[in-house]
Design an enzyme around this catalytic site. Structure first.
Site, mmCIF file in Angstrom:
data_model
loop_
_atom_site.group_PDB
_atom_site.id
_atom_site.type_symbol
_atom_site.label_atom_id
_atom_site.label_comp_id
_atom_site.label_asym_id
_atom_site.label_seq_id
_atom_site.Cartn_x
_atom_site.Cartn_y
_atom_site.Cartn_z
ATOM 1 N N ASP A 1 4.561 -3.066 -3.074
ATOM 2 C CA ASP A 1 3.836 -1.953 -3.679
ATOM 3 C C ASP A 1 2.904 -2.498 -4.753
ATOM 4 O OD1 ASP A 1 4.683 1.314 -3.630
ATOM 5 O OD2 ASP A 1 3.370 0.667 -5.262
ATOM 6 N N ASP B 1 -1.666 -5.393 -3.166
ATOM 7 C CA ASP B 1 -2.766 -4.443 -3.040
ATOM 8 C C ASP B 1 -3.128 -4.464 -1.569
ATOM 9 O OD1 ASP B 1 -5.165 -3.116 -2.843
ATOM 10 O OD2 ASP B 1 -6.132 -4.153 -4.506
ATOM 11 N N VAL B 2 -2.740 -3.442 -0.839
ATOM 12 C CA VAL B 2 -2.861 -3.496 0.623
ATOM 13 C C VAL B 2 -4.295 -3.600 1.108
ATOM 14 C CG1 VAL B 2 -0.671 -2.317 1.072
ATOM 15 C CG2 VAL B 2 -2.775 -0.965 0.776
ATOM 16 N N ASN C 1 2.912 1.675 5.614
ATOM 17 C CA ASN C 1 3.152 3.009 5.086
ATOM 18 C C ASN C 1 2.201 3.400 3.963
ATOM 19 O OD1 ASN C 1 4.972 5.452 4.273
ATOM 20 N ND2 ASN C 1 4.880 4.184 2.424
ATOM 21 N N TYR D 1 -9.379 11.549 4.620
ATOM 22 C CA TYR D 1 -8.013 11.216 5.026
ATOM 23 C C TYR D 1 -7.854 11.308 6.544
ATOM 24 C CZ TYR D 1 -2.891 11.472 5.175
ATOM 25 O OH TYR D 1 -1.564 11.233 5.436
ATOM 26 N N LYS E 1 -7.109 8.313 9.340
ATOM 27 C CA LYS E 1 -5.910 8.365 10.184
ATOM 28 C C LYS E 1 -6.279 8.397 11.672
ATOM 29 C CE LYS E 1 -2.812 8.189 6.953
ATOM 30 N NZ LYS E 1 -1.923 7.016 6.839
#
Length: 613
Positions: free
Chosen positions: A375, A403-404, A430, A501, A505
């Protein structure tokens, strides 16, 4: 000792133990040990018949003091496993009793009995300190404070004569090479076992030992029964190569040769110029093996102060390795326990310091997985990882800051996972972000941020996770692994005034289908899970930045006056009349992992709100 309690000890009848010394046993070593063990079992109290006493019970019973503390401190064993151990012990601690290396079990106990009697006849008092060559030390006293005092005195006296002290400081190493080798070792050593874990260790002392084969000699055999039981008598030393293909060949040939020689696989593999890898079926046991080998390293250093190292002779090593008593101890100590759904699977869950990710991590841990809590909020990840380790077991979690959307930290996250556990089985992408708003309201900066975290980050995670999964498949063609994206029902149906968003997705499902086609030949399954609304998590319920507040402020729900109005409006859209829960999604994760014939799918978990056409 980490989790032992009073019920784990075996109550013995001391009169029954005393009768052992009145009997005559076979002169054959193996036969005698069987006979003594039978009498030892007969000396249990009736309430203890389900338990098995320690082989050292008879030895402990010889000491008349109330308390007997038997330990194997590395500092003490630096002396007991050295060339001049007996001489140095008598000079440093003249009040001790020294027991030379002797066959364990009844033979050892009989020798100790004779030496204790001789000591008392000579001094008029009972011995407090007994050193066992290539084994450890006993301290006996009638008060616990005296036990502590004696051990502290031993430590002070031995420390005072050291010519070299330990240097376990961290050591720079070729991280990419270690990352490439760990999954290969994991798969090669896995064999027919359903689980396999490898952990990597290096420090200044290990680095010096693995410099070359000659330097490694002081760590190349067994110092005490413990080292033989846990690490096997010999580690495997593998020469180094700068070419990874040649290194893989050296590794495979080394393991095959070891198996041919001993009839079993190594538990410690030392790679020249790199460090050591410890292997077992579980993380707990891999860590035990690594820690016991670190004890070998300590002894190799401390023994320099007492004339140099001294291994157990080969005939004794062979006896220990094949002794039923030690085989039983190893079986109990390294038992993997009952298998669970995701038993020892190595997993990363991004964004798992809180919310859905935290819940998924907890559910995966509950069915046996090892889970990396990764995270951006590293402090919270550390706190939660520590709490989960308390609940599910030491080593079952690892906190990693990531940091994704940053490639370097994603690569580092995967690398840290591999060095800690040996590979990667399940990557759960996730981490996500929502920035709701209409075309008139949402700015480019917010749009780019949502795209970076929800779309680009999935690419980065899959890129570095699949790198490890491909290595594993190379060494086990039938081994399946999983990349799982936590998508959304908004990835199946457009979302009014939430286009950033929904678009990210939708794009995620396109990545899932494409990754699935590319990675299927490596037995990497790639699927998306599309949950409905998780109303109880911070994404929705945060009083400042939650979606309920955002949707209320943006006017997305006509007529809504309060956050509760917004929530009820969303609940009414769901046929099952409730929001999605963590366990709903976790069960979908379990399904993705357990099945072997679905890849590239988008799995709705929406209570009937979104249905596939």
């Amino acid at each position: 000792l980490a989790d032992i309690n009073e019920n784990c000890f075996v109550k013995m009848n001391r009169a029954g133990l005393a009768q052992i010394w009145q009997k005559e046993y076979s002169s054959d070593n193996d036969e005698r040990e069987v006979q003594v063990l039978a009498d030892l079992m007969d000396a249990r109290e009736k309430s203890e018949y389900a338990k098995r006493p320690s082989v050292e019970t008879s030895l402990h019973d010889l000491l008349p003091q109330s308390y007997v503390v038997h330990l194997h401190p590395a500092l003490v064993n630096g002396m007991t496993c050295s060339q001049n151990g007996e001489k140095e012990a008598k000079a440093i601690l003249p009040e001790e009793v020294w027991i030379p290396l002797i066959m364990p079990g009844y033979t050892l106990a009989a020798k100790v009995k004779a030496e204790l009697e001789a000591y008392k006849n000579k001094t008029g008092k009972d011995a407090e300190i007994i050193f066992l060559e290539n084994h450890g030390v006993f301290v006996a006293a009638d008060q616990t404070d005296r036990i502590k005092e004696v051990y502290e005195d031993i430590n002070i006296r031995l420390s005072a004569v050291l010519v070299k002290r330990l240097d376990f400081a961290s050591k720079e190493f070729d991280r990419e090479k270690a990352e490439a080798l760990a999954p290969a070792i994991r798969m090669i050593l896995k064999g027919d076992s359903p689980t396999s874990i490898v952990t990597f260790r290096v420090n200044n002392e290990i680095s010096a030992l693995v410099a070359n084969r000659e330097a490694f000699v002081p760590a190349s055999s067994g110092y005490t029964p413990d080292h033989i039981v846990y690490c096997r008598a010999e580690p495997l030393f593998v020469e180094s190569s700068d070419d990874i293909e040649t290194q893989y060949e050296l590794l495979q040939n080394g393991i095959n040769g070891y198996k041919a020689k001993f009839g079993f696989a190594p538990r410690i593999i030392a790679v020249q110029g790199l460090g050591i890898f410890a292997h077992s079926a579980s993380k707990k046991n891999a860590d035990i093996i690594a820690d016991v080998f670190l004890d070998t390293v300590k002894i190799s250093v401390y023994s320099k102060s007492f004339g140099g190292y001294k291994f157990m002779p080969q005939d004794m090593i062979d006896f220990i390795a094949n002794w039923e008593v030690e085989s039983y101890r190893a079986k109990i100590s390294l038992s993997a326990g009952a298998a669970k759904r995701l038993d020892e699977k190595i997993s990363i869950v991004t964004g798992s310091a809180q919310g859905f990710g935290k819940g998924i991590a907890e559910e995966m841990l509950g069915v046996g997985a090892n889970v990396v809590i990764s995270d951006l909020n590293y402090e919270l990840a550390q706190t939660n990882a520590a709490a989960l380790a308390e609940q599910f077991g030491k080593g079952k979690t690892l906190a990693v800051k990531v940091d994704v959307g940053d490639e370097a930290t994603v690569a580092e996250m995967v690398q840290k996972t591999v060095l800690e556990y040996g590979g990667l089985d399940i990557f759960v992408n996730n981490a996500g972000i929502v920035k709701a708003g209409s075309l008139d309201e949402l700015d480019l900066r917010s749009f780019d941020l949502v795209t970076k975290i929800n779309y680009t980050a999935y690419f980065l995670g899959a890129k570095y996770a699949s790198k490890i999964m491909k290595i594993q498949n190379r060494f086990d063609k039938e081994y399946y692994t999983d990349i799982i994206q936590i998508n959304s029902k908004s990835g199946l149906t457009g979302s009014n005034k939430n286009f950033a968003y929904a678009g990210s997705k939708f794009g995620g499902i396109g990545l899932t289908q494409s990754f699935a086609l590319e990675l299927v030949e490596y037995r990497v399954k790639v699927n998306s899970i599309c949950p409905g609304n998780f109303f109880d998590g911070p994404l929705w319920s945060d009083p400042v930045n939650g979606l309920f507040v955002q949707y209320l402020n943006s006017g997305k729900i006509p007529g809504a006056k309060t956050v509760e109005d917004v929530k009820r409006a969303y609940e009414s859209k769901i046929p099952m009349d409730r929001g999605c829960s963590v366990i709903d999604v976790a069960r979908a994760v379990f399904y993705c992992v357990e099945q072997k014939y679905e890849t590239g799918q988008a799995i709705p978990v929406t209570g009937g709100q979104s249905m596939l056409k």
